[in-house]
Write a protein that holds these residues in place. Structure first.
Motif, PDB file in Angstrom:
ATOM      1  N   ASP A   1      -1.204  -0.825   5.525  1.00 23.81           N
ATOM      2  CA  ASP A   1      -0.138   0.112   5.158  1.00 23.81           C
ATOM      3  C   ASP A   1       0.709  -0.473   4.043  1.00 23.81           C
ATOM      4  O   ASP A   1       0.584  -1.646   3.701  1.00 23.81           O
ATOM      5  CB  ASP A   1       0.734   0.439   6.379  1.00 23.81           C
ATOM      6  CG  ASP A   1       1.592  -0.733   6.798  1.00 23.81           C
ATOM      7  OD1 ASP A   1       2.641  -0.940   6.168  1.00 23.81           O
ATOM      8  OD2 ASP A   1       1.208  -1.460   7.736  1.00 23.81           O
ATOM      9  N   LEU A   2       1.581   0.377   3.507  1.00 24.95           N
ATOM     10  CA  LEU A   2       2.499  -0.035   2.433  1.00 24.95           C
ATOM     11  C   LEU A   2       3.956   0.202   2.843  1.00 24.95           C
ATOM     12  O   LEU A   2       4.833   0.295   1.993  1.00 24.95           O
ATOM     13  CB  LEU A   2       2.202   0.761   1.152  1.00 24.95           C
ATOM     14  CG  LEU A   2       1.029   0.276   0.298  1.00 24.95           C
ATOM     15  CD1 LEU A   2       0.633   1.325  -0.739  1.00 24.95           C
ATOM     16  CD2 LEU A   2       1.372  -1.029  -0.413  1.00 24.95           C
ATOM     17  N   GLU A   3       4.186   0.290   4.160  1.00 22.64           N
ATOM     18  CA  GLU A   3       5.530   0.608   4.650  1.00 22.64           C
ATOM     19  C   GLU A   3       6.412  -0.635   4.617  1.00 22.64           C
ATOM     20  O   GLU A   3       6.050  -1.660   5.190  1.00 22.64           O
ATOM     21  CB  GLU A   3       5.477   1.059   6.122  1.00 22.64           C
ATOM     22  CG  GLU A   3       4.459   2.123   6.450  1.00 22.64           C
ATOM     23  CD  GLU A   3       5.001   3.509   6.209  1.00 22.64           C
ATOM     24  OE1 GLU A   3       6.229   3.634   6.094  1.00 22.64           O
ATOM     25  OE2 GLU A   3       4.179   4.444   6.119  1.00 22.64           O
ATOM     26  N   PHE A   4       7.571  -0.497   4.028  1.00 26.34           N
ATOM     27  CA  PHE A   4       8.566  -1.560   4.165  1.00 26.34           C
ATOM     28  C   PHE A   4       9.270  -1.392   5.504  1.00 26.34           C
ATOM     29  O   PHE A   4       9.533  -0.278   5.946  1.00 26.34           O
ATOM     30  CB  PHE A   4       9.593  -1.477   3.035  1.00 26.34           C
ATOM     31  CG  PHE A   4       9.019  -1.824   1.694  1.00 26.34           C
ATOM     32  CD1 PHE A   4       8.716  -3.137   1.389  1.00 26.34           C
ATOM     33  CD2 PHE A   4       8.769  -0.836   0.754  1.00 26.34           C
ATOM     34  CE1 PHE A   4       8.172  -3.468   0.156  1.00 26.34           C
ATOM     35  CE2 PHE A   4       8.224  -1.167  -0.483  1.00 26.34           C
ATOM     36  CZ  PHE A   4       7.924  -2.474  -0.781  1.00 26.34           C
ATOM     37  N   GLY A   5       9.578  -2.523   6.136  1.00 24.38           N
ATOM     38  CA  GLY A   5      10.318  -2.476   7.391  1.00 24.38           C
ATOM     39  C   GLY A   5      11.784  -2.183   7.129  1.00 24.38           C
ATOM     40  O   GLY A   5      12.254  -2.216   5.980  1.00 24.38           O
ATOM     41  N   ALA A   6      12.525  -1.916   8.205  1.00 29.86           N
ATOM     42  CA  ALA A   6      13.947  -1.587   8.059  1.00 29.86           C
ATOM     43  C   ALA A   6      14.705  -2.737   7.408  1.00 29.86           C
ATOM     44  O   ALA A   6      15.584  -2.521   6.559  1.00 29.86           O
ATOM     45  CB  ALA A   6      14.534  -1.253   9.428  1.00 29.86           C
ATOM     46  N   ALA A   7      14.361  -3.963   7.783  1.00 31.40           N
ATOM     47  CA  ALA A   7      15.063  -5.126   7.218  1.00 31.40           C
ATOM     48  C   ALA A   7      14.812  -5.223   5.716  1.00 31.40           C
ATOM     49  O   ALA A   7      15.714  -5.533   4.936  1.00 31.40           O
ATOM     50  CB  ALA A   7      14.596  -6.400   7.913  1.00 31.40           C
TER      51      ALA A   7
ATOM     52  N   LEU B   1       0.608  -4.052  -6.521  1.00 33.42           N
ATOM     53  CA  LEU B   1      -0.126  -3.944  -5.255  1.00 33.42           C
ATOM     54  C   LEU B   1      -0.794  -5.274  -4.895  1.00 33.42           C
ATOM     55  O   LEU B   1      -0.839  -5.655  -3.717  1.00 33.42           O
ATOM     56  CB  LEU B   1      -1.171  -2.832  -5.345  1.00 33.42           C
ATOM     57  CG  LEU B   1      -0.601  -1.406  -5.431  1.00 33.42           C
ATOM     58  CD1 LEU B   1      -1.696  -0.427  -5.869  1.00 33.42           C
ATOM     59  CD2 LEU B   1      -0.002  -0.967  -4.093  1.00 33.42           C
ATOM     60  N   ALA B   2      -1.309  -5.984  -5.905  1.00 34.19           N
ATOM     61  CA  ALA B   2      -1.901  -7.299  -5.628  1.00 34.19           C
ATOM     62  C   ALA B   2      -0.830  -8.234  -5.065  1.00 34.19           C
ATOM     63  O   ALA B   2      -1.117  -9.058  -4.189  1.00 34.19           O
ATOM     64  CB  ALA B   2      -2.516  -7.878  -6.902  1.00 34.19           C
ATOM     65  N   GLY B   3       0.391  -8.085  -5.558  1.00 33.13           N
ATOM     66  CA  GLY B   3       1.501  -8.877  -5.021  1.00 33.13           C
ATOM     67  C   GLY B   3       1.781  -8.534  -3.568  1.00 33.13           C
ATOM     68  O   GLY B   3       1.995  -9.424  -2.729  1.00 33.13           O
ATOM     69  N   TYR B   4       1.763  -7.257  -3.237  1.00 32.47           N
ATOM     70  CA  TYR B   4       1.970  -6.856  -1.835  1.00 32.47           C
ATOM     71  C   TYR B   4       0.876  -7.435  -0.945  1.00 32.47           C
ATOM     72  O   TYR B   4       1.138  -7.868   0.183  1.00 32.47           O
ATOM     73  CB  TYR B   4       1.971  -5.329  -1.698  1.00 32.47           C
ATOM     74  CG  TYR B   4       3.145  -4.622  -2.336  1.00 32.47           C
ATOM     75  CD1 TYR B   4       4.370  -5.255  -2.515  1.00 32.47           C
ATOM     76  CD2 TYR B   4       3.041  -3.302  -2.750  1.00 32.47           C
ATOM     77  CE1 TYR B   4       5.440  -4.592  -3.099  1.00 32.47           C
ATOM     78  CE2 TYR B   4       4.104  -2.628  -3.333  1.00 32.47           C
ATOM     79  CZ  TYR B   4       5.296  -3.280  -3.502  1.00 32.47           C
ATOM     80  OH  TYR B   4       6.347  -2.620  -4.080  1.00 32.47           O
ATOM     81  N   ALA B   5      -0.360  -7.423  -1.460  1.00 35.11           N
ATOM     82  CA  ALA B   5      -1.463  -7.975  -0.659  1.00 35.11           C
ATOM     83  C   ALA B   5      -1.242  -9.469  -0.423  1.00 35.11           C
ATOM     84  O   ALA B   5      -1.406  -9.966   0.695  1.00 35.11           O
ATOM     85  CB  ALA B   5      -2.804  -7.727  -1.360  1.00 35.11           C
TER      86      ALA B   5
ATOM     87  N   PHE C   1      -0.531  -5.047   3.705  1.00 32.68           N
ATOM     88  CA  PHE C   1      -1.390  -4.391   2.726  1.00 32.68           C
ATOM     89  C   PHE C   1      -2.680  -5.189   2.528  1.00 32.68           C
ATOM     90  O   PHE C   1      -3.061  -5.552   1.424  1.00 32.68           O
ATOM     91  CB  PHE C   1      -0.618  -4.206   1.411  1.00 32.68           C
ATOM     92  CG  PHE C   1      -1.358  -3.378   0.397  1.00 32.68           C
ATOM     93  CD1 PHE C   1      -1.755  -2.084   0.694  1.00 32.68           C
ATOM     94  CD2 PHE C   1      -1.665  -3.890  -0.844  1.00 32.68           C
ATOM     95  CE1 PHE C   1      -2.446  -1.324  -0.223  1.00 32.68           C
ATOM     96  CE2 PHE C   1      -2.360  -3.141  -1.780  1.00 32.68           C
ATOM     97  CZ  PHE C   1      -2.756  -1.853  -1.462  1.00 32.68           C
ATOM     98  N   VAL C   2      -3.331  -5.498   3.619  1.00 31.26           N
ATOM     99  CA  VAL C   2      -4.661  -6.113   3.577  1.00 31.26           C
ATOM    100  C   VAL C   2      -5.466  -5.457   4.693  1.00 31.26           C
ATOM    101  O   VAL C   2      -4.896  -5.013   5.690  1.00 31.26           O
ATOM    102  CB  VAL C   2      -4.618  -7.648   3.778  1.00 31.26           C
ATOM    103  CG1 VAL C   2      -4.136  -8.350   2.526  1.00 31.26           C
ATOM    104  CG2 VAL C   2      -3.755  -8.028   4.960  1.00 31.26           C
ATOM    105  N   PRO C   3      -6.783  -5.378   4.526  1.00 32.74           N
ATOM    106  CA  PRO C   3      -7.594  -4.735   5.570  1.00 32.74           C
ATOM    107  C   PRO C   3      -7.438  -5.453   6.903  1.00 32.74           C
ATOM    108  O   PRO C   3      -7.404  -6.685   6.947  1.00 32.74           O
ATOM    109  CB  PRO C   3      -9.023  -4.871   5.034  1.00 32.74           C
ATOM    110  CG  PRO C   3      -8.883  -5.109   3.573  1.00 32.74           C
ATOM    111  CD  PRO C   3      -7.590  -5.832   3.384  1.00 32.74           C
ATOM    112  N   GLY C   4      -7.307  -4.691   7.958  1.00 30.93           N
ATOM    113  CA  GLY C   4      -7.171  -5.273   9.291  1.00 30.93           C
ATOM    114  C   GLY C   4      -8.514  -5.714   9.845  1.00 30.93           C
ATOM    115  O   GLY C   4      -9.568  -5.419   9.266  1.00 30.93           O
ATOM    116  N   PRO C   5      -8.496  -6.417  10.989  1.00 29.35           N
ATOM    117  CA  PRO C   5      -9.741  -6.932  11.569  1.00 29.35           C
ATOM    118  C   PRO C   5     -10.752  -5.837  11.935  1.00 29.35           C
ATOM    119  O   PRO C   5     -11.956  -6.035  11.765  1.00 29.35           O
ATOM    120  CB  PRO C   5      -9.276  -7.693  12.815  1.00 29.35           C
ATOM    121  CG  PRO C   5      -7.832  -7.404  12.995  1.00 29.35           C
ATOM    122  CD  PRO C   5      -7.296  -6.856  11.713  1.00 29.35           C
ATOM    123  N   ASP C   6     -10.262  -4.678  12.386  1.00 28.40           N
ATOM    124  CA  ASP C   6     -11.194  -3.596  12.751  1.00 28.40           C
ATOM    125  C   ASP C   6     -11.939  -3.102  11.516  1.00 28.40           C
ATOM    126  O   ASP C   6     -13.145  -2.858  11.556  1.00 28.40           O
ATOM    127  CB  ASP C   6     -10.438  -2.412  13.374  1.00 28.40           C
ATOM    128  CG  ASP C   6      -9.904  -2.756  14.746  1.00 28.40           C
ATOM    129  OD1 ASP C   6     -10.231  -3.868  15.242  1.00 28.40           O
ATOM    130  OD2 ASP C   6      -9.149  -1.945  15.316  1.00 28.40           O
TER     131      ASP C   6
END
Lengths: 320, 386
Positions: B2-8, B295-299, A3-8
């Motif tokens: 993205d905000l997707e959690f992985g399967a794990a 959301l700041a925590g996710y970042a 959830f951070v902007p990517g390099p592109d």
């Protein structure tokens, strides 16, 4: 999760910044206010040259794809720079009309600006600069059949007119409203960041009582509060862009939440800028006050605080 | 982006949710700021530890699961959404442990962390002194070199506002080891048992009378060299790494606020007009701000190596401490007369207890005035001075 902007995205933002700073956006805004639209139009052509409107239009329709996160990041920059014109409206219309014959070609090249009425007010921004003026009413998009008098707004580089609906045009109006709301929030955040940066620069240089006014705690604390609000509006804007993109992992409430938070942060930045600048912040001629005034206009455009809060509580993805 | 959690991460969430559903006490525990409640919360820490959930982000060797920052956020969301008890081990886990991981020896980690994880040792912080509150570097309590018992330090002085010290087992704090050095220099980070010879603990009632903190009087209290963290004289640096944790995400995790905002939203939904309409904006703002903090925590968790991905810790502290009060005050206003002033025994009493807890937020861990100074000077680059 990343959830951070990517390099592109970061690279694209640098490009947009470079184009904007090379174009003298505040000078263009002053000219725009005085009725000379040429520098503003040139600025939009340069921005369109980076592919900006194409980021709202799928490839099969002649665009580059559906990239709300990159668009939001770019509009933080147009907001920061104070670029004039119905840029958010033009891009939102490009998205809405992507599958309507002849419109993508018209809106992607940067030669044309377009505008549309905010359904909450019935006013369109800058119809005098737009080749195409639309009316959005109750979920239907119409070409404007005529318009009322063009009225000056608080932001001198913005004019408003009410428009009458003419012929209906097939359009994705959900996408139109979502993108207009997202990009208005993005511009507000950028304007707020510029207002904070300009205020910090001013109070560090301005001296009274033999010291910089920015060394006084009363001034520092106001600016710290602005920094806090802007800092926590940013992740909401990022999440809103993902919600508009259609990501299931975003919360549908993120878009109205972001519009409320970005508008609020920008409004606080504007009020604080006015206060810490002293009298100069109350003048027409000081350039930063263009952003100060724009922040107030963006505050109520495409989603008032109340409409956004109601949408959040009702779980709706768009402010009414 | 993205905000997707992985399967794990989804599996981790499901496992945490299932364990919490089976173990969280159905009736709230008595307040952890009472002797009875403290014991009940200590037993809960033990239960968490046995389930493997007390310190998820620590390495397995010390009782953790080696959870990633994102998994830690997920656990915290599930923990507070399940209505699980407040963490009586918070001072140790959130403040001392990060300092030990950064500056402690292998011996200290092996000796101190497992009993911290199990609730066997509960820690109190001992930062403030009567003349050193926001101005912590003015502290005077001293540690002097002694040859006693193979070498160590003798503590003398007074600490105050020590959270949990009324019932805790051990404490950590800063002491002046070089009397010639000024301010931030010549300080050392030491740990001591609260039942050691020469220690007197005098509990202080907080606003509701419960002994949530205490004064600690120290008279020739012996601390062996093994209980100094980092180099003697370098305590300020080590303490500031803890201060970042105290102001940042780890002490007040986003899950705590998203769960409270969701409870507030449900409380609001049950209201009739005119209270419902009048409070709508504040309820929405609480939800929006809790979501922003989440959301700041996710970042931050997405990019742990990049400090610019997360809000600076002082910015964080200003945000969560004020959100905490706003959120609880809105709930009290919705509860209305009577219910809003009864701290125990009603279903809504949890809001008043939460409000009393929240009121301390803008004061502890460096007052919000100090945080605003830090934001202005170190984040915005404004000139120093007041």
């Amino acid at each position: 999760m990343r959830f951070v902007p990517g390099p592109d995205q970061l690279a694209y933002v640098r490009t947009v910044r470079r184009v904007l700073s090379g174009a003298g956006p505040l000078k263009a805004a002053r000219a725009w206010a005085a009725g000379d639209l040429a520098p503003g139009r040139a600025l939009w052509r340069s921005l369109a040259g980076t592919g900006l409107p194409g980021l709202a239009v799928p490839e099969e329709c002649g665009g580059l794809g559906w990239y709300p996160a990159e668009l939001a990041a770019a509009f933080v920059e147009t907001g920061r720079a104070g670029a004039p014109g119905p840029l958010a409206e033009t891009v939102a219309l490009a998205a809405a009309l992507a599958r309507t014959p002849s419109w993508p070609e018209r809106l992607l090249g940067g030669e044309e600006l377009a505008t549309v009425t905010d359904p909450a007010s019935g006013y369109a921004v800058d119809p005098r600069a737009a080749r195409a003026v639309f009316v959005l009413r109750e979920g239907t998009l119409y070409l404007a059949a005529g318009q009322g008098p063009v009225l000056p707004s608080l932001d001198p580089a913005r004019h408003l007119a009410r428009c009458a609906p003419g012929e209906a045009v097939p359009a994705d109006t959900g996408r139109l409203r979502a993108l207009a709301t997202l990009l208005t929030a993005a511009q507000a955040l950028g304007a707020g960041e510029a207002l904070l940066a300009g205020s910090v620069e001013y109070v560090a240089a301005r001296r009274q009582f033999g010291r910089p006014v920015g060394s006084f705690q009363a001034v520092k604390h106001q600016l710290a509060d602005v920094a806090v609000e802007l800092e926590f509006a940013r992740p909401l804007l990022h999440a809103a862009a993902l919600a508009v993109r259609g990501d299931a992992a975003a919360d549908p409430r993120d878009l109205p939440a972001a519009k409320a938070a970005c508008s609020h942060a920008a409004h606080l930045a504007a009020r604080t800028a006015l206060q810490v600048h002293g009298a100069v912040g109350y003048t027409d001629e000081y350039d930063l006050t263009l952003l100060l005034r724009k922040a107030r206009c963006l505050y109520t455009s495409w989603g008032t605080q109340d409409a956004c809060r109601s949408a959040v509580l009702a779980g709706r993805p768009l402010p009414d | 982006m993205d905000l997707e959690f992985g399967a794990a991460e989804e599996d981790f969430r499901a496992e945490a949710r299932a364990w919490l559903a089976a173990h969280v006490p159905t009736r709230p525990l008595p307040s952890l700021e009472t002797a009875e409640g403290f014991a009940a919360h200590r037993a809960w820490e033990r239960e968490l530890y046995e389930g493997g959930w007390s310190v998820v982000s620590w390495p397995e060797a010390y009782g953790g699961r080696g959870a990633s920052p994102t998994e830690w956020l997920v656990f915290e969301e599930e923990y507070y959404a399940a209505g699980a008890p407040g963490r009586v081990s918070q001072n140790g886990i959130s403040l001392l442990a990060p300092t030990l991981f950064a500056h402690g020896t292998e011996e200290q980690l092996a000796r101190l962390l497992p009993p911290m994880a199990s609730g066997e040792t509960i820690w109190a912080q001992a930062w403030s002194e009567p003349e050193a509150g926001s101005d912590l570097a003015a502290l005077r309590s001293r540690a002097e070199r002694t040859a006693r018992d193979g070498g160590g330090w003798l503590l003398n002085g007074q600490k105050t506002w020590s959270s949990r010290a009324a019932f805790a087992d051990r404490a950590f704090g800063l002491f002046r080891t070089d009397p010639e050095a000024q301010r931030h220099r010549g300080l050392s980070y030491l740990m001591f048992p609260l039942d050691a010879e020469g220690v007197t603990v005098r509990p202080i009632g907080r606003l509701d009378g419960k002994p949530a903190f205490a004064e600690i009087f120290l008279q020739d209290v012996f601390v062996p060299d093994a209980d100094v963290i980092g180099e003697p004289g370098q305590g300020w640096r080590a303490a500031m790494s803890t201060a970042g944790n105290e102001r940042g995400l780890t002490l007040r995790s986003p899950g705590r606020f998203t769960a409270a905002a969701e409870r507030l939203r449900r409380l609001w939904e049950r209201q009739a007009e005119p209270a419902r309409g009048a409070a709508a904006g504040r309820v929405a703002d609480a939800w929006i701000r809790a979501r922003a903090y989440q959301l700041a925590g996710y970042a931050a968790a997405s990019s742990p190596a990049d400090p610019s991905a997360a809000p600076p810790s002082s910015v964080n502290k200003l945000f969560w401490s004020e959100l905490d009060i706003d959120l609880h005050e809105t709930a009290l206003d919705l509860l209305g007369p009577g219910a809003a002033e009864i701290a125990e025994g009603l279903p809504g009493s949890v809001w008043l207890d939460g409000w009393i807890f929240a009121l301390a937020g803008p004061v502890y861990a460096g007052t919000n005035e100090i945080q605003r100074d830090i934001v202005a000077e170190r984040v915005l680059g404004l000139p120093r001075g007041r």
